[in-house]
Scaffold this motif. Structure first.
Motif, PDB file in Angstrom:
ATOM      1  N   ARG A 152      -7.967  -7.440  16.259  1.00  0.00           N
ATOM      2  CA  ARG A 152      -7.017  -6.197  15.405  1.00  0.00           C
ATOM      3  C   ARG A 152      -8.038  -5.897  14.183  1.00  0.00           C
ATOM      4  NH1 ARG A 152      -0.779  -8.757  15.340  1.00  0.00           N
ATOM      5  NH2 ARG A 152      -0.440  -6.731  14.321  1.00  0.00           N
ATOM      6  N   ILE A 153      -7.865  -4.551  13.648  1.00  0.00           N
ATOM      7  CA  ILE A 153      -8.589  -4.003  12.812  1.00  0.00           C
ATOM      8  C   ILE A 153      -7.575  -4.009  11.610  1.00  0.00           C
ATOM      9  CG2 ILE A 153      -9.781  -2.138  11.995  1.00  0.00           C
ATOM     10  CD1 ILE A 153     -10.352  -1.717  15.000  1.00  0.00           C
ATOM     11  N   GLY A 154      -7.955  -4.656  10.613  1.00  0.00           N
ATOM     12  CA  GLY A 154      -7.462  -4.594   8.885  1.00  0.00           C
ATOM     13  C   GLY A 154      -8.253  -3.926   8.182  1.00  0.00           C
ATOM     14  N   ILE A 155      -7.652  -3.074   7.477  1.00  0.00           N
ATOM     15  CA  ILE A 155      -8.184  -2.139   6.253  1.00  0.00           C
ATOM     16  C   ILE A 155      -7.858  -3.040   4.982  1.00  0.00           C
ATOM     17  CG2 ILE A 155      -8.471   0.119   5.148  1.00  0.00           C
ATOM     18  CD1 ILE A 155      -9.326  -0.100   8.352  1.00  0.00           C
ATOM     19  N   TYR A 156      -8.680  -3.263   4.265  1.00  0.00           N
ATOM     20  CA  TYR A 156      -8.900  -4.268   3.236  1.00  0.00           C
ATOM     21  C   TYR A 156      -9.502  -3.506   1.909  1.00  0.00           C
ATOM     22  CZ  TYR A 156      -7.903  -7.917   6.452  1.00  0.00           C
ATOM     23  OH  TYR A 156      -7.202  -8.832   7.281  1.00  0.00           O
ATOM     24  N   ALA A 157      -8.730  -3.923   0.811  1.00  0.00           N
ATOM     25  CA  ALA A 157      -9.475  -3.005  -0.427  1.00  0.00           C
ATOM     26  C   ALA A 157     -10.630  -3.702  -0.836  1.00  0.00           C
ATOM     27  CB  ALA A 157      -8.398  -3.395  -1.603  1.00  0.00           C
ATOM     28  N   ALA A 158     -11.658  -2.742  -1.162  1.00  0.00           N
ATOM     29  CA  ALA A 158     -13.074  -3.398  -1.610  1.00  0.00           C
ATOM     30  C   ALA A 158     -13.066  -3.458  -3.163  1.00  0.00           C
ATOM     31  CB  ALA A 158     -13.943  -2.458  -1.139  1.00  0.00           C
ATOM     32  N   SER A 159     -11.982  -3.275  -3.691  1.00  0.00           N
ATOM     33  CA  SER A 159     -11.722  -3.546  -5.334  1.00  0.00           C
ATOM     34  C   SER A 159     -10.488  -3.445  -5.743  1.00  0.00           C
ATOM     35  CB  SER A 159     -12.857  -2.683  -6.156  1.00  0.00           C
ATOM     36  OG  SER A 159     -12.367  -1.327  -5.826  1.00  0.00           O
ATOM     37  N   HIS A 160     -10.246  -3.637  -6.968  1.00  0.00           N
ATOM     38  CA  HIS A 160      -8.794  -3.215  -7.531  1.00  0.00           C
ATOM     39  C   HIS A 160      -8.498  -1.989  -7.356  1.00  0.00           C
ATOM     40  CE1 HIS A 160      -5.286  -3.527  -9.980  1.00  0.00           C
ATOM     41  NE2 HIS A 160      -5.679  -2.575 -10.759  1.00  0.00           N
ATOM     42  N   LEU A 161      -7.171  -1.616  -6.819  1.00  0.00           N
ATOM     43  CA  LEU A 161      -6.839  -0.132  -6.700  1.00  0.00           C
ATOM     44  C   LEU A 161      -5.559   0.120  -7.365  1.00  0.00           C
ATOM     45  CD1 LEU A 161      -7.928   0.572  -2.866  1.00  0.00           C
ATOM     46  CD2 LEU A 161      -9.268   1.220  -5.126  1.00  0.00           C
ATOM     47  N   GLU A 162      -5.433   1.140  -8.134  1.00  0.00           N
ATOM     48  CA  GLU A 162      -4.391   1.406  -8.585  1.00  0.00           C
ATOM     49  C   GLU A 162      -3.249   2.393  -7.744  1.00  0.00           C
ATOM     50  OE1 GLU A 162      -3.206   0.326 -11.596  1.00  0.00           O
ATOM     51  OE2 GLU A 162      -4.942  -0.344 -12.307  1.00  0.00           O
ATOM     52  N   ALA A 163      -2.143   2.402  -8.336  1.00  0.00           N
ATOM     53  CA  ALA A 163      -1.188   3.174  -7.519  1.00  0.00           C
ATOM     54  C   ALA A 163      -1.577   4.639  -7.513  1.00  0.00           C
ATOM     55  CB  ALA A 163       0.340   3.094  -7.777  1.00  0.00           C
ATOM     56  N   ASN A 164      -1.376   5.501  -6.386  1.00  0.00           N
ATOM     57  CA  ASN A 164      -1.605   6.818  -6.427  1.00  0.00           C
ATOM     58  C   ASN A 164      -3.210   7.180  -6.049  1.00  0.00           C
ATOM     59  OD1 ASN A 164       0.935   7.644  -6.909  1.00  0.00           O
ATOM     60  ND2 ASN A 164       0.614   7.550  -9.066  1.00  0.00           N
ATOM     61  N   SER A 165      -4.059   6.073  -5.600  1.00  0.00           N
ATOM     62  CA  SER A 165      -5.456   6.187  -5.386  1.00  0.00           C
ATOM     63  C   SER A 165      -5.413   6.551  -3.901  1.00  0.00           C
ATOM     64  CB  SER A 165      -6.074   4.707  -5.386  1.00  0.00           C
ATOM     65  OG  SER A 165      -6.026   4.529  -7.110  1.00  0.00           O
ATOM     66  N   GLU A 166      -6.375   7.268  -3.746  1.00  0.00           N
ATOM     67  CA  GLU A 166      -6.698   7.664  -2.182  1.00  0.00           C
ATOM     68  C   GLU A 166      -7.547   6.655  -1.645  1.00  0.00           C
ATOM     69  OE1 GLU A 166      -8.240  11.655   0.569  1.00  0.00           O
ATOM     70  OE2 GLU A 166      -8.365  11.651  -1.545  1.00  0.00           O
ATOM     71  N   LEU A 167      -7.453   6.375  -0.445  1.00  0.00           N
ATOM     72  CA  LEU A 167      -8.073   5.480   0.339  1.00  0.00           C
ATOM     73  C   LEU A 167      -9.278   6.089   0.982  1.00  0.00           C
ATOM     74  CD1 LEU A 167      -5.284   3.361   1.858  1.00  0.00           C
ATOM     75  CD2 LEU A 167      -6.581   2.742  -0.428  1.00  0.00           C
ATOM     76  N   PHE A 168     -10.676   5.565   0.912  1.00  0.00           N
ATOM     77  CA  PHE A 168     -11.751   5.902   1.594  1.00  0.00           C
ATOM     78  C   PHE A 168     -12.308   5.019   2.660  1.00  0.00           C
ATOM     79  CE2 PHE A 168     -11.161   9.012  -2.047  1.00  0.00           C
ATOM     80  CZ  PHE A 168     -11.188  10.115  -1.228  1.00  0.00           C
ATOM     81  N   LEU A 169     -13.118   5.235   3.807  1.00  0.00           N
ATOM     82  CA  LEU A 169     -13.772   4.347   4.260  1.00  0.00           C
ATOM     83  C   LEU A 169     -15.178   5.082   4.440  1.00  0.00           C
ATOM     84  CD1 LEU A 169     -11.547   3.197   6.982  1.00  0.00           C
ATOM     85  CD2 LEU A 169     -12.539   1.652   5.344  1.00  0.00           C
ATOM     86  N   ASN A 170     -16.285   4.167   4.660  1.00  0.00           N
ATOM     87  CA  ASN A 170     -17.690   4.697   5.096  1.00  0.00           C
ATOM     88  C   ASN A 170     -17.639   4.809   6.532  1.00  0.00           C
ATOM     89  OD1 ASN A 170     -20.336   5.584   5.568  1.00  0.00           O
ATOM     90  ND2 ASN A 170     -20.984   4.050   4.025  1.00  0.00           N
ATOM     91  N   TYR A 171     -17.678   5.884   7.184  1.00  0.00           N
ATOM     92  CA  TYR A 171     -17.636   6.140   8.562  1.00  0.00           C
ATOM     93  C   TYR A 171     -18.968   5.492   9.261  1.00  0.00           C
ATOM     94  CZ  TYR A 171     -13.518   8.770   8.376  1.00  0.00           C
ATOM     95  OH  TYR A 171     -12.007   9.222   8.198  1.00  0.00           O
TER      96      TYR A 171
END
Length: 630
Positions: free
Chosen positions: A588-607
């Motif tokens: 199964r694939i999980g998306i994890y935070a790479a650093s501390h993120l505040e609310a209303n932050s947009e999520l980005f991945l490196n494709y």
């Protein structure tokens, strides 16, 4: 413009043949065919009425407006009223922004799809309204919402529809080459025909006394007996017969489940006992792994000595003489023995809850139980430790398979699937519990380690902690927060929302999160490489690709079914990472935070570099897989 309204025809109304032509000189087959054709005609009449009612229900009622008396004229405005010329000039100065437009069309209503008989022709005009108050929403690709992966594997050989049929720039010949035939000539895929088949079988069984094996042997229907059983148990059907008519329900096809042994076999066949599922008709796994009967590991005398506290007033530990007041029936004994066949080391106290009998009664009959499975002989060399080269360095390097079932040790001679796959044996494998390939779990709590770090043996091997093995870290207790390596299987996700972003739609956090926190799981259809190839043409034309690599055999495609994770956009400086974990034997694939993120932050991945590449010959974008990190 002409609109042709046609309903489901009776047999042969489209020039088609019936489901299966009846054989001559075969009375039972002719009788089944006649019953089927009668049901089909009734369903066609119902379908005609149902479609007409559905179309009429779309009409919006227009109630008459009540004529209100004019308001009393104010004496103050009597001398200042506008003349006809003044009012005309005022109205001409402010013309309406959009003059009313009308579009006319013709409705031809036919009873069938043939040219005759024509029922009615109506000329209709529709008022076209233009509203400037509501701006157009940007276009986007929708998908079916799911919360767990759905296993598709290979797409079917039949093409369900012509993709982008209204787009002349799309070459659908590529899709035709990847499929053997179209879906619409296949009668077995028609849901209306499935309804007719089951209603025909119901009438033949309840009204005429035929058995299901007799009906299936006649081969009158386009579905086999096993396919009919699967359809009857995996979908719902509309009540197209009058609700005021007393109709007997369709009996359980393929045999009844009256005895405890039959009930157990039914659950073994249709209930998925995987810890990620625990549900009937699992959509994730190709085939359900049926539990096998096992031999007891602990003699019953030692199991009795290990119980210290009584379970209640009827516990067998009390020394007083206990008499079985209600004699046991054969069904009661079979129910107990069915539990012991698959869980022979269960205590009498626990079995009393399952069987709903007194504990001392369970103990009495438990001593008379003899296991039908012999305990396998252990080899003296089976306790050896294997080197790390015997296993894949990363769980993503192999495709999880079924539990191994063979005699002898797990090696090349026994053709062990786990050995050939370079995978660990797990608790559902039939090999000995001391097998050196067995995954032992972690003991973090006893050694003062923290699950979710590289000090945890499960996390280091890209495993989530197993609730059946990792007992010291309380991975099994949902009320405990001691284990930090069970986020995916528990569904500990962050709250997110989808909203417009710089690149179309994006995924945003609704709450803050810390580094390495699980945000969301990437789910979709699990497909093979051949299916990925057949879907590449439409994905290239669409300009969007939602495929994540999972392991050497499977990938996760969220194009047609997925969740909010498919809206995560690309960035060369991402704030999230995608990791593959082996969760209870399933990738199964999980998306994890790479650093501390505040609310209303947009999520980005490196494709990744392989996702964006250009075909030099065609000079167009080609979408590849999104890689997952090690």
């Amino acid at each position: 413009m002409s609109i042709y309204l046609s309903m489901t025809p009776v047999p042969d109304s489209q020039g088609q043949q019936p489901l299966t032509p009846a054989l001559e000189n075969d009375a039972p087959r002719d009788f089944i065919s006649e019953t089927r054709d009668s049901v089909w005609a009734e369903h066609a009449a119902y379908h005609l009425e149902h479609c007409s009612d559905s179309l009429l229900s779309l009409q919006r009622p227009h109630p008459r407006r009540r004529r209100r008396p004019p308001p009393p004229r104010s004496p103050l405005l009597a001398d200042h009223s506008l003349s006809d010329s003044q009012s005309a000039s005022t109205s001409s100065a402010n013309p309406p922004s959009h003059p009313p437009q009308f579009e006319s069309f013709t409705i031809h209503e036919y009873q069938t799809r043939n040219e005759a008989p024509l029922i009615r022709v109506r000329e209709t005009k529709a008022l076209v309204l233009t509203a400037d108050a509501f701006p157009l929403y940007p276009s986007y690709n929708a998908c079916a919402p799911i919360s767990r992966n759905i296993t598709v594997g290979d797409d079917p050989d039949w093409l369900p529809f012509i993709p982008f049929a209204d787009d002349p720039t799309y070459d659908y010949d590529v899709d035709i080459e990847h499929h053997s035939y179209f879906a619409w000539p296949n009668l077995a895929q028609d849901p209306d025909i499935q309804i007719v088949i089951l209603e025909t079988i119901r009438r033949l069984i309840s009204q005429f006394g035929l058995s299901f094996p007799q009906i299936a042997d006649m081969q009158v229907f386009p579905l086999s007996g096993d396919e009919i059983i699967k359809v009857s148990r995996s979908r719902d059907f509309p009540a197209w017969i009058s609700p005021f008519t007393k109709v007997k329900p369709l009996p359980m096809l393929g045999g009844t489940a009256d005895s405890p042994k039959q009930i157990m076999n039914y659950f073994k066949e249709y209930f998925c006992n995987d810890l990620n599922c625990l549900t009937s008709f699992c959509p994730t796994h190709f085939q359900l792994v049926s539990p096998t009967m096992v031999a007891p590991e602990i003699p019953y005398a030692k199991l009795v000595d290990s119980i210290e506290n009584p379970c209640g007033v009827d516990c067998f530990l009390f020394p007083k003489k206990q008499v079985i007041s209600t004699p046991w029936t054969a069904s009661d004994t079979e129910n107990l023995f069915s539990f012991l066949d698959y869980a022979p080391d269960t205590s009498s106290c626990d079995l009393a809850i399952f069987c709903r009998r007194a504990c001392y009664e369970i103990h009495y009959y438990r001593e008379r139980y003899c296991s039908p499975v012999r305990k396998p002989k252990t080899n003296s060399n089976i306790v050896q430790r294997l080197s790390s080269k015997a296993f894949a360095e990363h769980p993503r390097e192999f495709t999880p398979g079924f539990p191994c079932k063979h005699d002898g040790p797990c090696d090349a001679e026994s053709n062990c699937e786990c050995f050939q796959n370079k995978a660990h044996c797990h608790i559902r494998c039939s090999c000995n519990s001391k097998c050196p390939r067995r995954w032992k779990g972690c003991h973090c709590a006893k050694s003062s380690k923290v699950c979710g770090t590289n000090k945890c043996s499960c996390f280091k091997a890209h495993f989530e902690c197993d609730p059946e093995l990792c007992l010291s870290c309380e991975a099994r207790d949902h009320n405990s927060n001691l284990c930090k390596n069970v986020s995916i299987q528990r569904g500990n996700f962050k709250r997110t929302r989808t909203q417009p972003s710089t690149y179309g739609l994006g995924l945003f956090l609704c709450e803050s999160c810390q580094k390495d926190d699980l945000i969301i799981e990437y789910v979709g259809e699990r497909i093979y490489g051949s299916t990925e190839l057949s879907r590449s043409a439409s994905a290239t034309h669409r300009g969007r690709q939602y495929i994540f690599e999972l392991n050497p055999s499977l990938a996760v495609d969220a194009t047609f079914a997925g969740n909010e994770a498919r809206f995560i956009n690309h960035s060369p400086t991402p704030n999230c990472v995608a990791l593959v974990f082996l969760v209870n034997g399933e990738h199964r694939i999980g998306i994890y935070a790479a650093s501390h993120l505040e609310a209303n932050s947009e999520l980005f991945l490196n494709y990744g570099p392989t996702f964006f590449y250009v075909d030099k010959d065609e000079n167009i974008w080609q979408g590849g897989r999104v890689p997952t990190l090690d």
